[in-house]
Write a protein that holds these residues in place. Structure first.
Motif, PDB file in Angstrom:
ATOM      1  N   ARG A   1       0.868  -1.253   0.026  1.00 16.98           N
ATOM      2  CA  ARG A   1       0.094  -0.054   0.115  1.00 16.98           C
ATOM      3  C   ARG A   1       0.915   1.205  -0.191  1.00 16.98           C
ATOM      4  O   ARG A   1       0.683   2.164  -0.900  1.00 16.98           O
ATOM      5  CB  ARG A   1      -0.987   0.057   1.353  1.00 16.98           C
ATOM      6  CG  ARG A   1      -1.816   1.254   1.352  1.00 16.98           C
ATOM      7  CD  ARG A   1      -2.913   1.123   2.255  1.00 16.98           C
ATOM      8  NE  ARG A   1      -2.515   0.878   3.733  1.00 16.98           N
ATOM      9  CZ  ARG A   1      -2.824  -0.183   4.426  1.00 16.98           C
ATOM     10  NH1 ARG A   1      -3.885  -0.958   3.889  1.00 16.98           N
ATOM     11  NH2 ARG A   1      -2.272  -0.581   5.475  1.00 16.98           N
ATOM     12  N   TYR A   2       1.933   1.510   0.897  1.00 18.62           N
ATOM     13  CA  TYR A   2       2.743   2.325   0.850  1.00 18.62           C
ATOM     14  C   TYR A   2       3.692   2.458  -0.551  1.00 18.62           C
ATOM     15  O   TYR A   2       3.635   3.501  -0.968  1.00 18.62           O
ATOM     16  CB  TYR A   2       3.840   2.017   2.049  1.00 18.62           C
ATOM     17  CG  TYR A   2       5.095   3.159   1.910  1.00 18.62           C
ATOM     18  CD1 TYR A   2       4.742   4.461   2.273  1.00 18.62           C
ATOM     19  CD2 TYR A   2       6.251   2.872   2.050  1.00 18.62           C
ATOM     20  CE1 TYR A   2       5.582   5.279   2.486  1.00 18.62           C
ATOM     21  CE2 TYR A   2       7.334   3.746   2.086  1.00 18.62           C
ATOM     22  CZ  TYR A   2       6.854   5.230   2.246  1.00 18.62           C
ATOM     23  OH  TYR A   2       7.780   6.042   2.425  1.00 18.62           O
TER      24      TYR A   2
ATOM     25  N   LEU B   1       3.344   5.700  -3.200  1.00 12.42           N
ATOM     26  CA  LEU B   1       4.732   6.394  -3.622  1.00 12.42           C
ATOM     27  C   LEU B   1       4.788   6.130  -5.338  1.00 12.42           C
ATOM     28  O   LEU B   1       5.293   7.360  -5.810  1.00 12.42           O
ATOM     29  CB  LEU B   1       5.978   5.934  -3.273  1.00 12.42           C
ATOM     30  CG  LEU B   1       6.190   5.805  -1.606  1.00 12.42           C
ATOM     31  CD1 LEU B   1       7.337   5.466  -1.176  1.00 12.42           C
ATOM     32  CD2 LEU B   1       6.070   7.646  -1.339  1.00 12.42           C
ATOM     33  N   THR B   2       4.607   5.014  -5.828  1.00 11.16           N
ATOM     34  CA  THR B   2       4.631   5.150  -7.331  1.00 11.16           C
ATOM     35  C   THR B   2       3.169   5.483  -8.054  1.00 11.16           C
ATOM     36  O   THR B   2       3.357   6.012  -9.201  1.00 11.16           O
ATOM     37  CB  THR B   2       4.927   3.594  -7.675  1.00 11.16           C
ATOM     38  OG1 THR B   2       3.791   2.709  -7.148  1.00 11.16           O
ATOM     39  CG2 THR B   2       6.042   3.109  -7.150  1.00 11.16           C
ATOM     40  N   GLY B   3       2.389   5.342  -7.329  1.00  9.84           N
ATOM     41  CA  GLY B   3       0.893   5.827  -8.093  1.00  9.84           C
ATOM     42  C   GLY B   3       0.340   4.847  -8.838  1.00  9.84           C
ATOM     43  O   GLY B   3      -0.859   4.880  -9.569  1.00  9.84           O
ATOM     44  N   TYR B   4       0.779   3.469  -8.809  1.00 11.27           N
ATOM     45  CA  TYR B   4       0.398   2.394  -9.672  1.00 11.27           C
ATOM     46  C   TYR B   4       0.507   1.184  -9.040  1.00 11.27           C
ATOM     47  O   TYR B   4       1.576   0.908  -8.328  1.00 11.27           O
ATOM     48  CB  TYR B   4       1.438   2.207 -10.957  1.00 11.27           C
ATOM     49  CG  TYR B   4       1.377   3.605 -11.893  1.00 11.27           C
ATOM     50  CD1 TYR B   4       0.225   3.568 -12.616  1.00 11.27           C
ATOM     51  CD2 TYR B   4       2.262   4.438 -11.894  1.00 11.27           C
ATOM     52  CE1 TYR B   4       0.275   4.864 -13.587  1.00 11.27           C
ATOM     53  CE2 TYR B   4       2.195   5.703 -12.404  1.00 11.27           C
ATOM     54  CZ  TYR B   4       1.324   5.784 -13.364  1.00 11.27           C
ATOM     55  OH  TYR B   4       1.177   6.815 -14.218  1.00 11.27           O
ATOM     56  N   ALA B   5      -0.392   0.292  -8.979  1.00 18.51           N
ATOM     57  CA  ALA B   5      -0.472  -1.036  -8.408  1.00 18.51           C
ATOM     58  C   ALA B   5       0.691  -1.819  -9.099  1.00 18.51           C
ATOM     59  O   ALA B   5       1.224  -2.674  -8.214  1.00 18.51           O
ATOM     60  CB  ALA B   5      -1.949  -1.735  -8.516  1.00 18.51           C
TER      61      ALA B   5
ATOM     62  N   VAL C   1       7.968  -3.187  -7.347  1.00 19.82           N
ATOM     63  CA  VAL C   1       8.835  -2.467  -6.222  1.00 19.82           C
ATOM     64  C   VAL C   1       8.886  -3.590  -5.094  1.00 19.82           C
ATOM     65  O   VAL C   1       9.965  -3.911  -4.656  1.00 19.82           O
ATOM     66  CB  VAL C   1       8.388  -1.336  -5.808  1.00 19.82           C
ATOM     67  CG1 VAL C   1       8.916  -0.792  -4.457  1.00 19.82           C
ATOM     68  CG2 VAL C   1       8.577  -0.118  -6.873  1.00 19.82           C
ATOM     69  N   MET C   2       7.768  -4.052  -4.804  1.00 25.84           N
ATOM     70  CA  MET C   2       7.943  -5.180  -3.791  1.00 25.84           C
ATOM     71  C   MET C   2       8.604  -6.373  -3.976  1.00 25.84           C
ATOM     72  O   MET C   2       9.324  -6.862  -2.996  1.00 25.84           O
ATOM     73  CB  MET C   2       6.505  -5.413  -3.351  1.00 25.84           C
ATOM     74  CG  MET C   2       5.590  -4.294  -2.635  1.00 25.84           C
ATOM     75  SD  MET C   2       6.556  -3.485  -1.250  1.00 25.84           S
ATOM     76  CE  MET C   2       6.772  -4.865  -0.088  1.00 25.84           C
TER      77      MET C   2
ATOM     78  N   VAL D   1       1.601  11.793  -8.740  1.00 28.79           N
ATOM     79  CA  VAL D   1       1.684  10.543  -8.205  1.00 28.79           C
ATOM     80  C   VAL D   1       0.128  10.340  -7.725  1.00 28.79           C
ATOM     81  O   VAL D   1      -0.267  11.177  -6.925  1.00 28.79           O
ATOM     82  CB  VAL D   1       2.480  10.241  -7.171  1.00 28.79           C
ATOM     83  CG1 VAL D   1       2.201   8.713  -6.420  1.00 28.79           C
ATOM     84  CG2 VAL D   1       3.905  10.113  -7.460  1.00 28.79           C
ATOM     85  N   ALA D   2      -0.652   9.565  -8.322  1.00 27.41           N
ATOM     86  CA  ALA D   2      -2.151   9.264  -7.963  1.00 27.41           C
ATOM     87  C   ALA D   2      -2.043   8.476  -6.919  1.00 27.41           C
ATOM     88  O   ALA D   2      -1.601   7.430  -6.862  1.00 27.41           O
ATOM     89  CB  ALA D   2      -2.849   8.627  -9.303  1.00 27.41           C
ATOM     90  N   VAL D   3      -2.933   8.763  -5.983  1.00 25.93           N
ATOM     91  CA  VAL D   3      -3.059   8.158  -4.659  1.00 25.93           C
ATOM     92  C   VAL D   3      -4.008   7.314  -4.633  1.00 25.93           C
ATOM     93  O   VAL D   3      -5.162   7.587  -4.711  1.00 25.93           O
ATOM     94  CB  VAL D   3      -2.726   8.936  -3.293  1.00 25.93           C
ATOM     95  CG1 VAL D   3      -3.010   8.170  -2.213  1.00 25.93           C
ATOM     96  CG2 VAL D   3      -1.417   9.814  -3.219  1.00 25.93           C
TER      97      VAL D   3
END
Length: 148
Positions: A37-38, A42-46, A52-53, A107-109
């Motif tokens: 979720r964090y 930060l990225t704005g994208y799932a 990233v994860m 960045v879209a949250v």
């Protein structure tokens, strides 16, 4: 008497540092949703958060042995996520040929909170009026339970 969650987490970190796969799996299970979720904030994208994860958990596995104080795991792993998100954003900017870095406003949250209740809808509307960095900070404090 139940074990304090921070003590339990520290024990998991120590066991994972000792090579216990079950402990590492428990840490991943406990932290992955929150950290994802964090990363999405930060990225704005799932999809970006998922990329990233993967890098985050590889980094955790490779460097967990260097974490000297297990009580610092939370801040340590959040720092890794932040750094990996920064790398991901830089890579995207570089590969898109963009000459200016992305700002926080770009960045879209997204938030996984159920929007069916009126209170949550009103809260979302209020948060949407805030600058992106303030939305992120409030989300980290109230949703991810991080200290100021």
């Amino acid at each position: 008497m139940p074990i304090d969650s921070s003590v339990h987490e520290q024990l998991l970190v120590l066991r994972a540092q000792g090579g216990e796969q079950v402990a590492l799996n428990a840490l991943v299970e406990h932290w992955n949703v929150r950290l994802t979720r964090y990363a999405k904030h930060l990225t704005g994208y799932a999809d970006g958060a998922a990329d990233v994860m993967q890098e985050v958990w590889l980094s955790v596995v490779r460097s967990l042995h260097r974490l000297e104080d297990p009580s610092h795991f939370r801040s340590w792993v959040y720092r890794i996520v932040s750094n990996k998100c920064t790398d991901w954003i830089r890579y995207r900017v570089r590969n898109r040929g963009v000459t200016q870095p992305l700002s926080v406003d770009d960045v879209a949250v997204e938030d996984p909170i159920d929007e069916t209740r009126d209170e949550i809808r009103l809260l979302r509307e209020a948060l949407a009026r805030l600058p992106a960095e303030k939305r992120l900070m409030l989300s980290m404090f109230y949703i991810d339970d991080l200290s100021i």
